[in-house]
Design a protein around this motif. Structure first.
Motif, PDB file in Angstrom:
ATOM      1  N   ARG A  60     -15.861 -22.820 -16.239  1.00  0.00           N
ATOM      2  CA  ARG A  60     -16.127 -23.770 -17.217  1.00  0.00           C
ATOM      3  C   ARG A  60     -17.888 -23.914 -17.219  1.00  0.00           C
ATOM      4  N   ARG A  61     -18.342 -23.988 -16.043  1.00  0.00           N
ATOM      5  CA  ARG A  61     -19.879 -24.081 -15.790  1.00  0.00           C
ATOM      6  C   ARG A  61     -20.517 -22.802 -16.672  1.00  0.00           C
ATOM      7  N   VAL A  62     -20.074 -21.617 -16.214  1.00  0.00           N
ATOM      8  CA  VAL A  62     -20.594 -20.534 -16.877  1.00  0.00           C
ATOM      9  C   VAL A  62     -20.518 -20.777 -18.475  1.00  0.00           C
ATOM     10  N   ALA A  63     -19.409 -20.917 -18.888  1.00  0.00           N
ATOM     11  CA  ALA A  63     -19.105 -20.978 -20.443  1.00  0.00           C
ATOM     12  C   ALA A  63     -20.139 -22.079 -20.798  1.00  0.00           C
ATOM     13  N   GLU A 109     -11.918 -23.960 -22.565  1.00  0.00           N
ATOM     14  CA  GLU A 109     -10.339 -23.834 -22.809  1.00  0.00           C
ATOM     15  C   GLU A 109     -10.146 -22.696 -21.834  1.00  0.00           C
ATOM     16  N   ILE A 110      -9.015 -23.173 -20.758  1.00  0.00           N
ATOM     17  CA  ILE A 110      -8.400 -22.297 -19.897  1.00  0.00           C
ATOM     18  C   ILE A 110      -6.890 -21.906 -20.104  1.00  0.00           C
ATOM     19  N   ILE A 111      -6.730 -20.539 -20.143  1.00  0.00           N
ATOM     20  CA  ILE A 111      -5.414 -20.165 -20.608  1.00  0.00           C
ATOM     21  C   ILE A 111      -4.917 -19.600 -19.217  1.00  0.00           C
ATOM     22  N   THR A 157     -12.033 -20.108 -25.658  1.00  0.00           N
ATOM     23  CA  THR A 157     -11.631 -19.851 -24.260  1.00  0.00           C
ATOM     24  C   THR A 157     -12.599 -19.484 -23.342  1.00  0.00           C
ATOM     25  N   CYS A 158     -12.749 -20.218 -22.106  1.00  0.00           N
ATOM     26  CA  CYS A 158     -13.674 -19.758 -21.154  1.00  0.00           C
ATOM     27  C   CYS A 158     -13.310 -18.897 -20.030  1.00  0.00           C
ATOM     28  N   ASP A 215     -15.731 -12.959 -24.499  1.00  0.00           N
ATOM     29  CA  ASP A 215     -16.357 -13.630 -23.763  1.00  0.00           C
ATOM     30  C   ASP A 215     -15.774 -14.799 -22.848  1.00  0.00           C
ATOM     31  N   ALA A 216     -14.592 -14.478 -22.310  1.00  0.00           N
ATOM     32  CA  ALA A 216     -13.910 -15.197 -21.480  1.00  0.00           C
ATOM     33  C   ALA A 216     -13.808 -14.586 -20.094  1.00  0.00           C
TER      34      ALA A 216
END
Length: 406
Positions: free
Chosen positions: A120-123, A133-135, A187-188, A220-221
């Motif tokens: 999340r921080r990178v994104a 968002e995380i899948i 999506t991250c 880019d996730a």
């Protein structure tokens, strides 16, 4: 010098402990290799490996030596300082994997917590706050902290604790079309276990992991592989991603890394790691010299051609016999998994009865696990002797006979 110990018994658990576990009726007090002795001196064969933790069995001499040597030197200094075992372990893990940065913590949940926060921080830093968002996969398991249990695809573990974190989606495992439908510019990260552990020892299909990698690149996730249970030789490669040739951006591992001593690790590349600059994330005990000294000894033993090849050979030994037992008694429909992570899937008439198999096995002086209600799980020492495998499976067959005959 003898130490006075108060006498304790299994009933004390019910009196003094929070009732979130339902432990077996006996208390193991000593272990050696793949054998365990309880309070009454009864010997059991251990096919549980502390749930894929005791990668070198009980009291392995290399681990005992590493721990006692470090115990005489330095126990804890905090992360205001660094320490030699941490740096040695990081270097060895990086030389052996895709990664060039390591973060140490104390458990798989903490390793995943760090992985999800980093993603999340990178994104956030690269693309802005909307890309969060995380899948994750349905029936996955990623830990018991509030964030990781929310990413875990089993609502029974996360329901009843108030509002859940937003931005988490769950899709069916091994279903590439479902993943493709769910992923977007928001999506991250996509997080997957190479083998779903807690829900039944279900390996990822080759095309599925390759497809997940491709979709992550396209959007880019980051691809996070949760190798808490599959890592450190468990599957017959040092990490399961190596079987597939699919390289993650972030890898979490724990369980077998410390061979029984609590330690977790998040491994990643330096271009991602730089987003965890000083003060962004931390842990009091992570990188503890005792834990890292033991883990370094585990890596030294496991990451050798003879041990890794031995794990693959032992897998075949288990699988052949388990399939024969399954056929003879009609109790298993399939035996699956890799290396020393094996799931025997109960056949239709035995569905839901994995716990009964555990109990019957214990009556034959054998410790086994379940993975859900329909799968009997075996996660023994990676260096278990062939004689212990054979004797343990003899006991297992006797347990199955006991069950089948009612």
């Amino acid at each position: 010098m003898s130490v006075e110990h108060a006498q304790v018994q299994r009933a004390d658990f019910d009196q003094f402990m929070v009732p979130n576990y339902a432990p077996a009726a006996f208390i193991p007090v000593r272990g050696q290799g793949s054998r365990v002795w309880d309070q009454n001196g009864r010997e059991l064969i251990d096919f549980t490996g502390g749930i894929a933790v005791n990668s070198l069995g009980h009291c392995h001499p290399r681990l005992v030596a590493a721990l006692t040597e470090q115990a005489g030197k330095l126990w804890h200094v905090s992360n205001i300082f660094t320490n030699e075992p941490t740096l040695r372990l990081a270097k060895k893990l990086e030389e052996a994997t895709f990664a060039d940065r390591a973060f140490f913590c104390n458990s798989g949940a903490e390793a995943n917590e760090a992985a999800f926060k980093l993603a999340r921080r990178v994104a956030h830093d690269r693309f802005g706050p909307q890309k969060c968002e995380i899948i994750s996969a349905l029936d996955s398991f990623h830990g018991r902290t509030f964030f990781t249990v929310s990413v875990t695809g089993q609502p029974k573990y996360s329901d009843g604790f108030g509002p859940k974190p937003e931005g988490i989606t769950h899709v069916p495992y091994n279903d590439l079309a479902a993943l493709e439908a769910a992923i977007s510019e928001r999506t991250c990260a996509v997080v997957l276990e190479p083998i779903q552990g807690e829900s039944g020892i279900l390996p990822a299909q080759q095309a599925y992991l390759e497809g997940a990698r491709r979709l992550c690149d396209q959007y880019d996730a980051l691809l996070i592989l949760d190798e808490v249970q599959t890592g450190v030789g468990r599957t017959g490669e040092l990490f399961a991603y190596m079987h597939y040739g699919v390289v993650p951006d972030i890898l979490s591992t724990a369980k077998g890394l410390g061979g029984g001593f609590p330690i977790g690790a998040m491994l990643t590349r330096s271009d991602l790691a730089k987003h965890f600059s000083a003060g962004v994330h931390g842990t009091t005990f992570g990188g503890n010299p005792l834990a890292c000294a033991v883990a370094e000894a585990v890596i030294d033993v496991v990451n050798t051609p003879e041990v890794l090849q031995g794990i693959k050979a032992k897998h075949q030994r288990f699988k052949t016999r388990l399939e024969a037992i399954g056929r003879q008694y009609g109790i298993f429909s399939q035996v699956r998994g890799m290396g020393m992570l094996i799931g025997s899937v109960l056949s239709e008439p035995w569905k839901g009865k994995a716990r009964d198999v555990l109990v019957a096995a214990e009556q034959e002086a054998l410790m086994v696990l379940q993975a859900g209600a329909d799968v009997v799980r075996f996660a023994p020492s990676l260096v278990i002797e062939d004689a212990d495998i054979d004797e343990g499976l003899e006991r297992f067959e006797r347990a199955i006979v006991r069950l089948v005959r009612g």
